[in-house]
Design a protein around this motif. Structure first.
Motif, short mmCIF file in Angstrom:
data_model
loop_
_atom_site.label_atom_id
_atom_site.label_comp_id
_atom_site.label_asym_id
_atom_site.label_seq_id
_atom_site.Cartn_x
_atom_site.Cartn_y
_atom_site.Cartn_z
N TYR A 1 1.50 -30.53 2.79
CA TYR A 1 2.47 -31.01 3.79
C TYR A 1 2.05 -32.35 4.38
N GLN B 1 8.19 -33.23 2.98
CA GLN B 1 8.62 -31.95 2.39
C GLN B 1 8.00 -31.69 1.02
N ASN C 1 5.18 -26.56 12.51
CA ASN C 1 6.15 -27.31 11.72
C ASN C 1 6.84 -26.42 10.71
N LEU C 2 8.13 -26.58 10.59
CA LEU C 2 8.95 -25.79 9.67
C LEU C 2 9.61 -26.73 8.68
N ASN C 3 9.61 -26.35 7.42
CA ASN C 3 10.15 -27.22 6.38
C ASN C 3 11.67 -27.28 6.39
N TYR C 4 12.32 -26.12 6.66
CA TYR C 4 13.77 -26.05 6.51
C TYR C 4 14.41 -25.33 7.69
N THR C 5 15.06 -26.12 8.54
CA THR C 5 15.87 -25.54 9.62
C THR C 5 17.27 -26.15 9.52
N GLY D 1 13.82 -30.41 9.07
CA GLY D 1 12.91 -29.33 9.41
C GLY D 1 12.81 -29.29 10.91
#
Length: 490
Positions: free
Chosen positions: A132, A103, A302-306, A265
Motif C-alpha cells: 500500500y 491502490q 486506511n481503506l482501499n474501497y469505499t 478509499g
C-alpha cells in the motif's frame, strides 16, 4: 491587496482548483479527471504529465471563475493523494515511469521477500510492511524499470509523492521538497527522529539523496507563477497529504478529535497531539502535520474501497445509473435481508492488512435483489469505517464525542444515518465538501502570514444522531465480522 488563496486538491480520480477569500469562504472551484490506467493484473497507474497539465488547467479555471485578479493572489496550497509514488530525472525533469497509485498491489511479492524486516519498519515508521505504501512501490520501480535504475546509478534520480512532483514543476526554483505528512506515509521516514531513515532506504534500495527535503506543512516551499499565467510569483506555503488536509479542514486540532474522509478509499484519523501512540489493533501511526514548528501525530486506518464501491456498482456492474440512485435503492431494500458485501477488490486494508483477501457477496436469499445488493454495498462502507473507529477507541483510550466526515458519499443520507447507527456516534457533515482543499488553504494562509489556521474558514455542519437499538447494531455488526472472516486469506 485583497488576499485570496488558491488550493490545489490533487486526488486519485482527478484534480480540483479551489479559490478561497481571505476569511476562508469558498468562491469557486474547477475540476478535471485523469485516466485510471489499470492493466490485466489490476495494477493501477496515473500519467504524471496529465496530472501536471490538469493541475495548471484547474488552477487557472478556478481563478478565472472566481474573478480573482492574479495580483490579489496571496498564496497557493496543495493537498495530494498519498502513497502514490513517482520517479523522474532531475537533469531532464521528465518522468521515468507512470505514477504507481496507492491502490496498486504490485509490490506484494517484494514485501513478502522482506517480511523479516516488518517489525523494524513498523517501529520506525508506524506503518506495516505493505504494498500500500510508497517505499515498496519505489523499490519495485528500481528493480523492474531500467530507466529508474539507471537514474539512481547516475545520481540523477528524483522520487517522491505527488506533491513533490507538483512542487518540482510548479516552482520557478525547481525545488525537490515535501512536507511531514506526506513523508510519514512513504515507509522511508522515521517518525521519531523526523528524518529519512538510512536503514529503511537501504532495505528498499532507495538512494537517500533521491528523496525530497522535508518541510513544515505551513512552510514556504517555493514560488510559482502557474506556468506563466499569473505574471508574478506567489509562494506555495501549504502542503499536506489529502487526508491530513481534511483533518485540518475539519478543525481536528485537539487530541481525541477524529474525521473520516469518504473518497475512492477512506482515511479515518484521530488526532493524538504530541503523543506517538503505537497501535495494537491494525491501525497505523503517522504525522498529522508540521505547523508552527511542531509536529502532531495521528492514529489512522486506511481503506482501499469505499466511494469506489459506488463507482463499481455504476460503471462495472451496471446496477446504478447515478450515485444518487444508490440512496433510493437502499431505502427500498427488504429490511430483513442480511446480504453482506466485502469489497476486497485488491485485498483488505486496515485493520486486517491482507493483500490476498478477495471480495465476497454472502447471505443471499430469495429476498435478495438489486436493492438489497446495493444496500449491502453501501453498508460495507459504514462497516469498514466502524471497524477502524472500534480500533481507535481501544488504542488511544480517548473518548470520541463525534465523527466529522467529508467526501462525495456524505451527500448520501442513508449512508450517513447508517454510519451514525453502526458506529453509535453523532456525525457532523460540513456544508463545504472541499475539506482537503480547505486544510491546504488553512496551512497556506498561516504560512503566508495572513492568519492562524484556526481562524481561516469555519464550515457549518449538518448532524446525524444514532437511532438504532443496540441489540440490532450488535447483530448486524457481528454478521459483517463473520463475512470478513470468510474473505481473509488462510
Amino acid at each position: 491587496m485583497k488576499p485570496y488563496i488558491l488550493a490545489i486538491d490533487q486526488s486519485t480520480q482527478g484534480t480540483k482548483g479551489v479559490v478561497f477569500d481571505g476569511e476562508g469562504t469558498l468562491l469557486a472551484r474547477a475540476d478535471r479527471p485523469h485516466a485510471q490506467k489499470i492493466d490485466a493484473n489490476g495494477w493501477v497507474e496515473h500519467d504524471p504529465r496529465e496530472i501536471l497539465q490538469n493541475t495548471l488547467a484547474v488552477a487557472r479555471a478556478a481563478l478565472e471563475k472566481a474573478g480573482v485578479d492574479p495580483a490579489d493572489l496571496a498564496a497557493v496550497g496543495i493537498s495530494n493523494q498519498r502513497e502514490t509514488v513517482l520517479a523522474w530525472d532531475k537533469t531532464t525533469g521528465q518522468p521515468l515511469y507512470n505514477a504507481i497509485v496507492w491502490q496498486c498491489g504490485r509490490a506484494k511479492d517484494l514485501c513478502a521477500r522482506l517480511a523479516d524486516a516488518a517489525p523494524m519498519v513498523r517501529q520506525k515508521t508506524g506503518l506495516p510492511l505493505s504494498p500500500y505504501f510508497s517505499a515498496p512501490k519505489l523499490a519495485w520501480m528500481l528493480e523492474h524499470i531500467p530507466a529508474v535504475r539507471q537514474a539512481a546509478d547516475a545520481g540523477t534520480l528524483c522520487c517522491g509523492t505527488v506533491d513533490s512532483w507538483l512542487l518540482w514543476n510548479l516552482t520557478r526554483e525547481r525545488v525537490h521538497r515535501t512536507d511531514y505528512s506526506n513523508a510519514s506515509r512513504t515507509g522511508l521516514f522515521n517518525i521519531h527522529t523526523l528524518r529519512w531513515d538510512e536503514e529503511l532506504c537501504a532495505l528498499y534500495g532507495v538512494p537517500v539523496q533521491a528523496l525530497p527535503q522535508v518541510y513544515m506543512s505551513d512552510g514556504v516551499f517555493g514560488t510559482t507563477d502557474l506556468g506563466g499565467f499569473l505574471g508574478r510569483a506567489v509562494p506555495i506555503c501549504g502542503v499536506l497529504g489529502d487526508s491530513h488536509g481534511a483533518l485540518l479542514g475539519q478543525g481536528c486540532f485537539a487530541p481525541g478529535t477524529a474525521k473520516a474522509t469518504y473518497g475512492t478509499g477512506s482515511s479515518v484519523m484521530m488526532q493524538t497531539g504530541d503523543a506517538c501512540i503505537e497501535s495494537t489493533g491494525g491501525l497505523v501511526t503517522s504525522l498529522a502535520w508540521g505547523l508552527s514548528g511542531r509536529v502532531n501525530y495521528v492514529l489512522e486506518g486506511n481503506l482501499n474501497y469505499t466511494g469506489a464501491v459506488i463507482s463499481w456498482l455504476k460503471k462495472d456492474v451496471g446496477l446504478l445509473r447515478t450515485d444518487a440512485e444508490s440512496e433510493q435503492l437502499a431505502r427500498q431494500a427488504h429490511p430483513g435481508d442480511r446480504t453482506y458485501f466485502v469489497p476486497a477488490f485488491t485485498g483488505l486494508g486496515a485493520p486486517y492488512w491482507d493483500s490476498e483477501a478477495t471480495g465476497l457477496l454472502t447471505g443471499i436469499t430469495r429476498t435478495t435483489g438489486k436493492a438489497e445488493i446495493v444496500r449491502a454495498c453501501l453498508d460495507s462502507i459504514a462497516y469498514q469505517i466502524t471497524d477502524l473507529l472500534e480500533c481507535m477507541g481501544r488504542d488511544a483510550a480517548l473518548p470520541l464525542a463525534e465523527l466529522r466526515v467529508d467526501g462525495g458519499p456524505t451527500a448520501n443520507r442513508y449512508l450517513m444515518q447508517r454510519q451514525s447507527d453502526l458506529a453509535c456516534l453523532p456525525l457532523a457533515v460540513p456544508a463545504v465538501q472541499e475539506l482537503s482543499a480547505l486544510g491546504a488553504a488553512r496551512a497556506a494562509a498561516q504560512g503566508a502570514g495572513l492568519c492562524a489556521c484556526k481562524d481561516f474558514g469555519r464550515p457549518a455542519y449538518t448532524r446525524y444522531q444514532p437511532r438504532m437499538e443496540e441489540a440490532e447494531r450488535r447483530a448486524l455488526y457481528g454478521g459483517w465480522q463473520d463475512a470478513v472472516r470468510r474473505t481473509l486469506y488462510h
